[in-house]
Scaffold this active site. Structure first.
Site, mmCIF file in Angstrom:
data_model
loop_
_atom_site.group_PDB
_atom_site.id
_atom_site.type_symbol
_atom_site.label_atom_id
_atom_site.label_comp_id
_atom_site.label_asym_id
_atom_site.label_seq_id
_atom_site.Cartn_x
_atom_site.Cartn_y
_atom_site.Cartn_z
ATOM 1 N N HIS A 82 12.753 5.666 -3.979
ATOM 2 C CA HIS A 82 11.519 5.189 -3.349
ATOM 3 C C HIS A 82 11.765 4.601 -1.961
ATOM 4 O O HIS A 82 12.455 3.589 -1.827
ATOM 5 C CB HIS A 82 10.867 4.126 -4.231
ATOM 6 C CG HIS A 82 9.417 3.915 -3.937
ATOM 7 N ND1 HIS A 82 8.421 4.671 -4.521
ATOM 8 C CD2 HIS A 82 8.791 3.053 -3.111
ATOM 9 C CE1 HIS A 82 7.241 4.267 -4.069
ATOM 10 N NE2 HIS A 82 7.436 3.282 -3.210
ATOM 11 N N ASP A 84 9.344 3.811 1.641
ATOM 12 C CA ASP A 84 7.978 3.798 2.176
ATOM 13 C C ASP A 84 7.893 4.078 3.672
ATOM 14 O O ASP A 84 6.906 3.692 4.311
ATOM 15 C CB ASP A 84 7.314 2.449 1.861
ATOM 16 C CG ASP A 84 6.701 2.428 0.471
ATOM 17 O OD1 ASP A 84 5.721 3.161 0.249
ATOM 18 O OD2 ASP A 84 7.204 1.697 -0.403
ATOM 19 N N GLU A 190 2.535 7.578 -4.956
ATOM 20 C CA GLU A 190 2.668 6.232 -5.528
ATOM 21 C C GLU A 190 1.344 5.666 -6.011
ATOM 22 O O GLU A 190 0.761 4.797 -5.380
ATOM 23 C CB GLU A 190 3.305 5.255 -4.518
ATOM 24 C CG GLU A 190 3.715 3.950 -5.209
ATOM 25 C CD GLU A 190 4.293 2.912 -4.266
ATOM 26 O OE1 GLU A 190 4.251 3.111 -3.035
ATOM 27 O OE2 GLU A 190 4.772 1.880 -4.771
ATOM 28 N N HIS A 217 -0.568 2.159 -9.200
ATOM 29 C CA HIS A 217 0.030 1.174 -8.286
ATOM 30 C C HIS A 217 -0.358 -0.186 -8.871
ATOM 31 O O HIS A 217 -0.438 -0.327 -10.093
ATOM 32 C CB HIS A 217 -0.443 1.382 -6.835
ATOM 33 C CG HIS A 217 0.377 0.592 -5.869
ATOM 34 N ND1 HIS A 217 -0.067 -0.560 -5.275
ATOM 35 C CD2 HIS A 217 1.647 0.773 -5.437
ATOM 36 C CE1 HIS A 217 0.899 -1.062 -4.514
ATOM 37 N NE2 HIS A 217 1.948 -0.272 -4.589
ATOM 38 N N HIS A 264 5.430 -0.050 -11.684
ATOM 39 C CA HIS A 264 4.086 -0.596 -11.410
ATOM 40 C C HIS A 264 3.143 -0.623 -12.612
ATOM 41 O O HIS A 264 2.061 -1.195 -12.518
ATOM 42 C CB HIS A 264 3.368 0.150 -10.277
ATOM 43 C CG HIS A 264 3.740 -0.293 -8.903
ATOM 44 N ND1 HIS A 264 3.217 -1.417 -8.305
ATOM 45 C CD2 HIS A 264 4.594 0.242 -7.997
ATOM 46 C CE1 HIS A 264 3.723 -1.543 -7.090
ATOM 47 N NE2 HIS A 264 4.572 -0.555 -6.874
ATOM 48 N N HIS A 285 11.282 2.612 -8.763
ATOM 49 C CA HIS A 285 11.706 1.384 -8.057
ATOM 50 C C HIS A 285 11.358 0.151 -8.895
ATOM 51 O O HIS A 285 10.390 -0.547 -8.640
ATOM 52 C CB HIS A 285 11.120 1.311 -6.642
ATOM 53 C CG HIS A 285 9.611 1.352 -6.530
ATOM 54 N ND1 HIS A 285 8.828 2.319 -7.098
ATOM 55 C CD2 HIS A 285 8.749 0.530 -5.871
ATOM 56 C CE1 HIS A 285 7.558 2.086 -6.803
ATOM 57 N NE2 HIS A 285 7.467 1.006 -6.070
ATOM 58 N N ASP A 358 13.293 0.745 -2.442
ATOM 59 C CA ASP A 358 11.978 0.321 -1.924
ATOM 60 C C ASP A 358 12.040 -0.090 -0.453
ATOM 61 O O ASP A 358 11.208 -0.887 0.009
ATOM 62 C CB ASP A 358 11.406 -0.833 -2.773
ATOM 63 C CG ASP A 358 9.880 -0.837 -2.826
ATOM 64 O OD1 ASP A 358 9.241 0.019 -2.181
ATOM 65 O OD2 ASP A 358 9.323 -1.717 -3.504
#
Ligand SMILES: *[C@@H]1O[C@H](CO)[C@@H](O)[C@H](O)[C@H]1NC(C)=O
Ligand SMILES: *[C@@H]1O[C@H](CO)[C@@H](O)[C@H](O)[C@H]1NC(C)=O
Ligand SMILES: *[C@@H]1O[C@H](CO)[C@@H](O)[C@H](O)[C@H]1NC(C)=O
Length: 441
Positions: A82, A84, A190, A217, A264, A285, A358
């Protein structure tokens, strides 16, 4: 279930900084200082917190742990679950891929971010799931469009730097890209809110290259509970896991060969998904709850179920998931991240743990793991803790490759069994917000 020394509001606050808030990170000075120390430490052949003698003397061939870590990662793919960076393109450049030269250091160009090509190379990153993330606030609005835009961003920056990246959609392609010296690049979607409760939309995300979807999420979808529900007793949670439609989403992902990502989600959603899925799952993650009791982390009994499922938990480096109260009077450290990795290995074995740091999805990180250049430092720490090369290779990417291949096999088997695409529609009357619905049937 108790919240174990943490109030609901502090947990919520903690997760809001797992990204995306505009909580702009003001830690340049601290980073500078730590980076300076790290350089010094590297020159001396030591890493922070590890005695000089240990780092230098441990290996039979006389190499340092850091050299050995770099060697292992140069010859075996490190596959991170993961990152971003796509959201940084959105936030910092309105997705203008053309205006950003990732081959240059982005330090000082974007407000603090963790990823660029020089640092990916220094960190020996072998393959990366890039997150197509859009905020929960866009649910019932333009989440689908925004999500496809994030997929477009990934596909474009991958194409723009062909000497570095190669867009890949299978386990074999990850290995082929790695053999060619390229960072295999995949898309992870995600959050289930991105498909707007539509299995057809899920299929179209698969077709643009999405290879995992995080079931939620930090918001419920109309068919699954997220981790914030764990602040309430199970009986008060919206679905108590997955709804019947949510179970179909899992099966359609199995049929497609899209990995089911349980980061999540609530504990009950993890348990439901693990019961329903025909393929091994991932946590792209997520760290260990026993080491840091935050509900974004996975609890020991679910770790056992994950082992039975043959899945992989890819450990998150976010300091708020690494070092929880009451121990968080000091900043999280690299060594504490290693404690999470060790905990999962000790409890269920080295076959079920991976890395999903992450980067660029969190505001703050432990000392020693400030950006994507630092992965070898983590592996050096594990070498110092007695990890074998074989186990380090599994942690780096071997386990993810095994899970990915197994999910591909399940997909093939479902095709061979003649399982058709799931065509069920969600009951629209169950939606909380229908303001963007066309009703002209
Ligand atoms: C992105 O575009 C919006 C308007 O469309 C503008 O308000 C915003 O400042 C832009 N952001 C950046 C980082 O360029
Ligand atoms: C420890 O964590 C709690 C909850 O996340 C937070 O409110 C608190 O500020 C943290 N303490 C320190 C010293 O960072
Ligand atoms: C942790 O590090 C940040 C900088 O990233 C600093 O501002 C803060 O004071 C530190 N907290 C503790 C408890 O050391």
């Amino acid at each position: 279930m108790g919240v174990q020394g943490k109030s609901a509001s502090t947990q919520r606050l903690a997760d809001q900084t797992e990204f995306r808030g505009n909580g702009k990170i003001n830690r340049k000075v601290a980073i500078g200082a730590v980076a300076g120390l790290a350089v010094l430490a590297t020159v001396l052949g030591v890493a922070i917190g590890v005695p000089l003698s240990k780092r230098q003397a441990d290996n039979t061939d006389g190499s340092t742990s850091l050299q050995r870590a770099r060697d292992i990662l140069s010859n075996n793919p490190l596959i991170d679950g993961h990152n971003d960076l796509p959201w940084q393109y959105k936030k910092q450049a309105n997705n203008s891929v053309e205006s950003i030269d990732l081959e240059q250091s982005l330090k000082g160009i974007w407000s603090p971010t963790h990823t660029d090509i020089p640092r990916l190379r220094e960190g020996r990153v072998g393959a990366q799931f890039w997150a197509a993330y859009v905020p929960c606030d866009s649910q019932y609005k333009d989440a689908v469009r925004l999500s496809f835009e994030q997929c477009d961003t990934v596909r474009r920056f991958v194409k723009k730097f062909p000497d570095t990246f190669q867009f890949v959609t299978s386990a074999q392609e990850i290995e082929d890209a790695f053999a060619a010296g390229k960072i295999g690049s995949m898309i992870g979607l995600e959050g289930g809110h991105s498909i707007d409760s539509s299995l057809a939309t899920l299929r179209m995300f698969y077709d643009v290259g999405v290879r995992y979807m995080t079931v939620t999420h930090s918001c419920n979808t109309p068919w699954a509970d997220n981790w914030l529900e764990d602040e309430k007793p199970l009986a008060e949670q919206e679905f108590g896991g997955l709804s019947a439609f949510g179970e179909l989403v899992i099966l359609e992902m199995n049929r497609l060969g899209m990995l089911v990502d349980l980061s999540h989600v609530s504990k009950a959603t993890m348990e439901d998904a693990l019961r329903v899925t025909k393929a091994p799952v991932i946590y792209s993650h997520t760290s260990a709850y026993t080491i840091c009791n935050h509900y974004r982390n996975v609890q020991d009994d679910v770790l056992q179920l994950t082992k039975e499922n043959n899945g992989v938990v890819m450990v998150n480096f976010y300091d708020k998931y690494i070092n929880c109260p009451p121990g968080n009077t000091t900043n999280a450290t690299l060594s504490q991240v290693a404690d999470h990795i060790d905990h999962i290995k000790d409890l269920i074995g080295a076959d079920y743990v991976g890395i999903g740091a992450d980067y660029d999805g969190v505001a703050t990180l432990p000392q020693g793991l400030e950006d994507v250049s630092t992965y070898p430092e983590m592996f050096a720490e594990l070498i110092d803790r007695g990890w074998t090369d074989e186990d380090l290779i599994k942690l780096a990417g071997g386990n993810l490759l095994r899970v990915f291949r197994a999910a591909e096999e399940v997909s093939k088997q479902m095709a061979a069994d003649g399982v058709p695409p799931y065509e069920e529609l969600i009951d629209e009357s169950t939606l909380k917000n229908k303001s963007c619905r066309w009703e002209g049937y």
